[in-house]
Enzyme design. Structure first.
Site, mmCIF file in Angstrom:
data_model
loop_
_atom_site.group_PDB
_atom_site.id
_atom_site.type_symbol
_atom_site.label_atom_id
_atom_site.label_comp_id
_atom_site.label_asym_id
_atom_site.label_seq_id
_atom_site.Cartn_x
_atom_site.Cartn_y
_atom_site.Cartn_z
ATOM 1 N N GLU A 178 39.520 33.484 39.352
ATOM 2 C CA GLU A 178 39.333 33.978 40.723
ATOM 3 C C GLU A 178 38.736 32.871 41.587
ATOM 4 O O GLU A 178 37.786 32.225 41.131
ATOM 5 C CB GLU A 178 38.424 35.210 40.718
ATOM 6 C CG GLU A 178 39.080 36.373 39.974
ATOM 7 C CD GLU A 178 38.238 37.652 39.953
ATOM 8 O OE1 GLU A 178 37.163 37.671 40.570
ATOM 9 O OE2 GLU A 178 38.657 38.615 39.309
ATOM 10 N N ARG A 233 38.027 43.329 34.205
ATOM 11 C CA ARG A 233 37.912 41.870 34.281
ATOM 12 C C ARG A 233 39.288 41.270 33.978
ATOM 13 O O ARG A 233 40.002 41.735 33.089
ATOM 14 C CB ARG A 233 36.897 41.347 33.259
ATOM 15 C CG ARG A 233 35.447 41.501 33.683
ATOM 16 C CD ARG A 233 35.080 40.635 34.895
ATOM 17 N NE ARG A 233 33.680 40.773 35.279
ATOM 18 C CZ ARG A 233 33.201 41.654 36.156
ATOM 19 N NH1 ARG A 233 34.013 42.511 36.763
ATOM 20 N NH2 ARG A 233 31.913 41.676 36.444
ATOM 21 N N HIS A 249 39.424 41.551 44.099
ATOM 22 C CA HIS A 249 38.205 42.006 43.404
ATOM 23 C C HIS A 249 37.293 42.822 44.334
ATOM 24 O O HIS A 249 36.161 42.407 44.623
ATOM 25 C CB HIS A 249 37.448 40.806 42.810
ATOM 26 C CG HIS A 249 36.554 41.193 41.661
ATOM 27 N ND1 HIS A 249 36.258 40.356 40.617
ATOM 28 C CD2 HIS A 249 35.871 42.347 41.390
ATOM 29 C CE1 HIS A 249 35.445 40.962 39.757
ATOM 30 N NE2 HIS A 249 35.195 42.180 40.214
HETATM 31 C C1 DGY Z 1 31.037 44.478 38.686
HETATM 32 O O1 DGY Z 1 30.028 44.997 39.149
HETATM 33 O O2 DGY Z 1 31.077 44.033 37.539
HETATM 34 C C2 DGY Z 1 32.254 44.408 39.566
HETATM 35 O O3 DGY Z 1 33.265 43.665 39.022
HETATM 36 C C3 DGY Z 1 31.906 43.904 40.942
HETATM 37 O O4 DGY Z 1 31.268 44.889 41.589
#
Ligand code: DGY
Length: 320
Positions: A265, A236, A284
């Site tokens: 984002e 993240r 992402h």
């Molecule tokens: C998640 O699943 O947390 C990813 O960041 C997106 O697939």
């Protein structure tokens, strides 16, 4: 009963929902782009169950607009878009999709390492823009993964899958996690936080975003990394202080970075990271494979279905 789905999930899963629960009314987002906050608040009014994307913030405000809501199933392993306390106060169940995106995210993590270390973005840009003048002994010379030390922050499913792949590339792997990890494979060692920062050639982040991990990588931690090191983030964005990262890269106290996630984002147009050629930026896409997105959508539905059938959803986030 009404199910709302806030993103364009694989149509095979919509079909599966219709077959398994013909009694459900489904409203799903099938327009280009991401649903706006306003639309989400509007849709929530009549929802009994929701399959949400990580772009939807499920907080107190949303819950106040959703009086019938009983379960929110996030189509993501991360759930920092959920206010779990607010959900629990309202007795709304919350679930995520662990396990199914491990391999895709691990593959992308290794891809980012290769992109940065082998300067692939630079090389491809040069060719594509017509600036390639032919083979030269000193052009686009990068570093090999073989023999380098990978430092893993966190050692959950994704980090373990990255570890396996890194070993096959001939990397040594150091792991930092608070629990004691037993039976590590040859070539893998659990170390202290300081040792991890000081000895990693590649530092890769695999922890969830929580108040404890917010800006875990900051000015102070960046100053402990080797100037030849690179940072990889497929977890993240807000785990990294991007201003501090841009400063370290500009000053040359860090050699490069591969980022698939950002504090905000989409990445703002004026982000300094866009100007830095030693950074590879991806939008992402860690879990973005046909196989994995199908599995994520199925898993998100399985959680809702279990609830509708009076069973415990397999990926319940708030057991009470
Ligand atoms: C998640 O699943 O947390 C990813 O960041 C997106 O697939």
């Amino acid at each position: 009963m009404k199910l709302i789905v806030t993103g364009r999930i694989d149509p095979r899963v919509i079909q599966q929902i219709r077959e398994q629960r013909p009694d459900l009314t489904i409203k799903y987002w099938n327009q280009p782009g991401i649903m706006s906050r306003q639309e989400f608040l509007e849709w929530a009014k009549c929802a009994d169950a929701m399959i949400t994307m990580l772009t939807e913030c499920v907080d107190q405000e949303l819950l106040e607009r959703a009086p019938r809501l009983k379960i929110v199933s996030n189509m993501a392993v991360g759930f920092d878009n959920f206010d779990l306390d607010a959900l629990q106060r309202r007795n709304v169940l919350a679930t995520n999709t662990p396990g199914v995106l491990t391999e895709a995210t691990a593959e992308l993590t290794i891809s980012l390492m290769l992109m940065v270390m082998r300067r692939l973005r630079d090389a491809e840009d040069t060719l594509r823009s017509g600036r390639w003048t032919g083979w030269e002994p000193d052009a686009f010379v990068g570093f090999e993964l073989r023999g380098k030390t990978l430092g893993l922050v966190g050692f959950g499913r994704i980090a373990q899958a990255v570890c396996q792949r890194a070993l096959s590339f001939g990397m040594k792997v150091l792991v930092f996690t608070r629990r004691l990890v037993e039976n590590l494979a040859p070539g893998v060692r659990q170390v202290s936080w300081d040792a991890l920062l000081e000895t990693s050639d590649v530092l890769s982040l695999h922890v969830p975003l929580t108040p404890q991990t917010f800006h875990l990588i900051n000015r102070q931690t960046l100053s402990c990394l080797r100037p030849t090191a690179i940072l990889i983030n497929t977890a993240r964005g807000a785990i990294v202080d991007e201003e501090a990262l841009a400063d370290a890269l500009t000053a040359g106290t860090l050699a490069g970075a591969g980022l698939d996630v950002f504090e905000k984002e989409p990445l703002p147009r004026d982000s300094r990271l866009r100007q830095l050629s030693q950074v590879t930026l991806l939008p992402h896409i860690g879990s973005a494979t046909i196989e994995t997105r199908l599995a994520m959508a199925k898993r998100a539905w399985d959680n809702v279905l279990a609830y509708l059938n009076g069973q415990r959803p397999p990926d319940l986030l708030s057991p009470e």
